[in-house]
Design an enzyme around this catalytic site. Sequence first.
Site, PDB file in Angstrom:
ATOM      1  CG  PHE A  51      89.520  72.462  58.120  1.00  0.00           C
ATOM      2  CD1 PHE A  51      89.564  72.962  59.413  1.00  0.00           C
ATOM      3  CD2 PHE A  51      90.643  71.787  57.641  1.00  0.00           C
ATOM      4  CE1 PHE A  51      90.686  72.787  60.216  1.00  0.00           C
ATOM      5  CE2 PHE A  51      91.766  71.607  58.431  1.00  0.00           C
ATOM      6  CZ  PHE A  51      91.785  72.099  59.722  1.00  0.00           C
ATOM      7  CD  GLU A  52      84.895  78.482  55.540  1.00  0.00           C
ATOM      8  OE1 GLU A  52      85.335  79.197  56.439  1.00  0.00           O
ATOM      9  OE2 GLU A  52      84.211  78.898  54.592  1.00  0.00           O
ATOM     10  CG  LEU A  53      88.116  73.710  52.263  1.00  0.00           C
ATOM     11  CD1 LEU A  53      89.223  74.249  51.359  1.00  0.00           C
ATOM     12  CD2 LEU A  53      88.561  73.776  53.698  1.00  0.00           C
TER      13      LEU A  53
END
Lengths: 254, 254, 299, 299
Positions: A51-53
């Site tokens: 997930f990007e974060l």
Amino acid sequence: MNLEYTSSELMAVAGARELSDGQVVAVGLGLPIVATFLAKLTHAPNMTILFELGVIDPEPISTGVGLADPRVWHRAKVLSSFVDILGAVLHKGRVDVGFLGGLEADQYGNINTTLIGDPRGKFRHMIGSGGANDIASSARKTILIMRHEARKLKQAVSFITSPGYVGGGDSRMRAGLLGGPSRVITDKAIFGFDPTTKQMTLLSIHPSTTREDVLANMGFAPIVPERVPFTEPPTAEQLRLIREQIDPQRTYLG
Amino acid sequence: MNLEYTSSELMAVAGARELSDGQVVAVGLGLPIVATFLAKLTHAPNMTILFELGVIDPEPISTGVGLADPRVWHRAKVLSSFVDILGAVLHKGRVDVGFLGGLEADQYGNINTTLIGDPRGKFRHMIGSGGANDIASSARKTILIMRHEARKLKQAVSFITSPGYVGGGDSRMRAGLLGGPSRVITDKAIFGFDPTTKQMTLLSIHPSTTREDVLANMGFAPIVPERVPFTEPPTAEQLRLIREQIDPQRTYLG
Amino acid sequence: MNKLVTLADAVASIPSGSHVSLSGFAITRCNMAFAREVIRQEIKRLTISQCVGAMDVDLLVGAGAVERMIYGGGSLDRFGRLAWVNRGIEDGTLIAEEYSSLSIAFRYLAGSLGLPFIPIRSLAASDLMKRLQEQDASQIATITDPFTGDQWLALKPLLPNVSVVQVQVADEEGNAWILGPRWDNTEQVRASKRAIVIAEEIVSTEVIRREPERTVIPGLLVSHVVHLPFAAHPTSVYRAYDYDAEQIEAYVEAQNTRESFRAYLDRYVYGVKDHWEYLERVGGTKRLSALRADPILGY
Amino acid sequence: MNKLVTLADAVASIPSGSHVSLSGFAITRCNMAFAREVIRQEIKRLTISQCVGAMDVDLLVGAGAVERMIYGGGSLDRFGRLAWVNRGIEDGTLIAEEYSSLSIAFRYLAGSLGLPFIPIRSLAASDLMKRLQEQDASQIATITDPFTGDQWLALKPLLPNVSVVQVQVADEEGNAWILGPRWDNTEQVRASKRAIVIAEEIVSTEVIRREPERTVIPGLLVSHVVHLPFAAHPTSVYRAYDYDAEQIEAYVEAQNTRESFRAYLDRYVYGVKDHWEYLERVGGTKRLSALRADPILGY
């Protein structure tokens, strides 16, 4: 055996089938999460999920309300940062598959999540890019899941947030971008892209629909091969995993 | 009161005096560590101390055998990385003082820690840069501590590892570098730099020596003002801190 | 996926001529058992990179395994010099590209993020830069800041074939924690095609999942995991064991001549069949117990 | 140095017209109490930057405190949209420079390391890039890789005047730990001239010294530390409290019209004198206790 399932469930199952074991997959919000975890729980246990974060390989308690929800980071192996995930894994070139949702797409797989209407006149502004532009720019390939409506599958999108094959042919490569879209999965059909022209090409039609229904609800004419098979339906086990384990609150499968 | 002290102790005390409270100080190996912790324990309790490998504000148990020794990282507030210290603090421009030791220096404060001899012929290779070149390039100012010998204070160094004022005048600025050397502390004297020509300038002479002794043991002629005071000697408290707390094994003060 | 293998198998995955980045800094977290096994397996012509040259690279250079070094200077701290590295540079048998700590760290950082190059202020107006440009003009360039017109130095990304990293804790997939400062290790691992993790302790992935903020090396970058206590001996591993001063001094003594070094290699590298025999030779459990880190102090 | 101040004092240090980077991501670790105090103090004409636009910026835009946004898109996750941000863009009252998550993160990274610019693959061939070039041609440039001759996009460093960061744990000097993913927060803090740390818990520096590997924000970057439990309410803080779904829904409902939003501001911002009164208004200890994170699950 005839199983009851929703079109969202079929989309998730079709998405899962596109993933292979051992791949590194960057996942966006919504149905892509359901599809990716379904693959992980079935045929792709060694897949790495990003997930990007700043999240690697979580075991979500539920799909939560989105990426900002600790329920989807649950039991991650790594909790770090944008620079670590989108920089040191994605931009470095280590992501095999980017898995995105879209608001609008055109025949070359260009995605719009920014605005609907006329960007120079009256428009309605939406969510924007987040990591979607980055994933669409640097993943080895991209899979898009979206609703099948004429106003969403458009000849030209109002705004290219995340580039697909840009103007077709080699225009993506000339812009310095890697990879490109490999599949568009809608609630009526699955598309690929022509290797030369990069136009969207019909690959399979979902069991509940017809070729006419598919084409009548698109704003452009995809390439249609002579023989188009039906999409393989979900198995009982896939449906059970989706309903009981991955999205029990039916946040994305409503 | 007449206190006994070694020249190393006087150098450490003189170095400590150059530091002010609240400054951010990047510290190299050796006597700079002793000088910096002496300042921290006396007049500069709010100084921030950085070691290049990723250490902020330790409370060393002893000077250890060098930066690789956990004894000097003891009770740090931050343990991170080169990129975090030399990048996000130093290269970003947040280091007030870089505190270095040197093997050779020339009249413009250029430092050599790489090789002795003829770089194109016969030479002896030494320690190289480590973070010294980075600190000399990006700190707001640099303080150098080194031995006072004609073969070490040279007209021209064999190799510029860490630039001072390069060729003097504005040549450092023209190379795109910030700051520059502010003090050279030897076991005989303290030097500054002429604001215009950037030549080394005698500021004070240690109590145990003479102007003649200072000048006779240098490979170049520094600027010598008419009146040159004696360096202020250590206090009893400074000596106690050095001997009992900072370097009880006398690793650097032997 | 279980990536646990023996040290011998992990080392055998590295062909001669590879570019290997090592995790050591002077005399701490050095890849010593790894270096000894590389020498035993007669792997040659290596390019070694690290920010600060350490005991691991000096041993490899002394044993003739290294062709080229890309590093930012180094030493054995107060114990001594990188005598073999220095001699190799002095007699021209070792190609050494010498930078500073930050310029190597930035080259790894650029490599880790897929950047084509990275601008830096360091090296300007130094002889380090002059010599690098003479050695290989393709490694350093000047570039104009498109926003201000200022001139900057641009460094090429450093892209090792494999990173070898000594950690305290890892799971069988290679998810790893480093205690203490990490110097250039996390950028090395990310810049490299793949990593070999050498861990003092192997824990269950359940333990990793409990504090995932500490996982500075994600398993997806790791090809092999080796469980090898005291793998950094005689250098230290923070919170595991202290450096072995006597053994480092024996090494420094051995650096004096070709002959004394050959005797050192015969005794501690060629003369033992593996790491366990090495540990017996340097004093076994009794000696190693004396080096065990104090749980509060960490050394 | 003790930097503990009240929220009011920390906010008062920010002049109108400042560039402020906020630590929120959608509905988690948002600077909500901070935003409410900014509105009460009538600070105006702010430039706000963050990778992913969150509830903190939407509240500030709705209250008229923001002139310009530099961000990578955003939402309230499944709760709704950044309606005020969107409307401001639609009617032209808000200058919005829209990027992607990584391009903002890279701009902060360049700012944090003192780089003059940073190359990136993202944005190419997108309308995001076209619009950014139309808005302000000085922010994005193309650059030639001096090593390969390839063309790259170059981004300018992002250099906020102040970074406001919501953390779980800090000491009085501002040394801080962030639990859970850190998204762009550590680069924001390093890129900014100074940082304001808002902490759920203040611990002694002795605690920080026990696990210094966890200190992702060093105190030397911090100008003010505010101790303020539930400062992110109604958004969540991992391992401290969950989001308050009812209160976020009330906010989304209030986004519908100018009038309903004015009523929301009157009730929750202007109508309370400080954070403690706000917490009473949303249900006090009883409600907040229900949101407290489960110690195992973290939410």
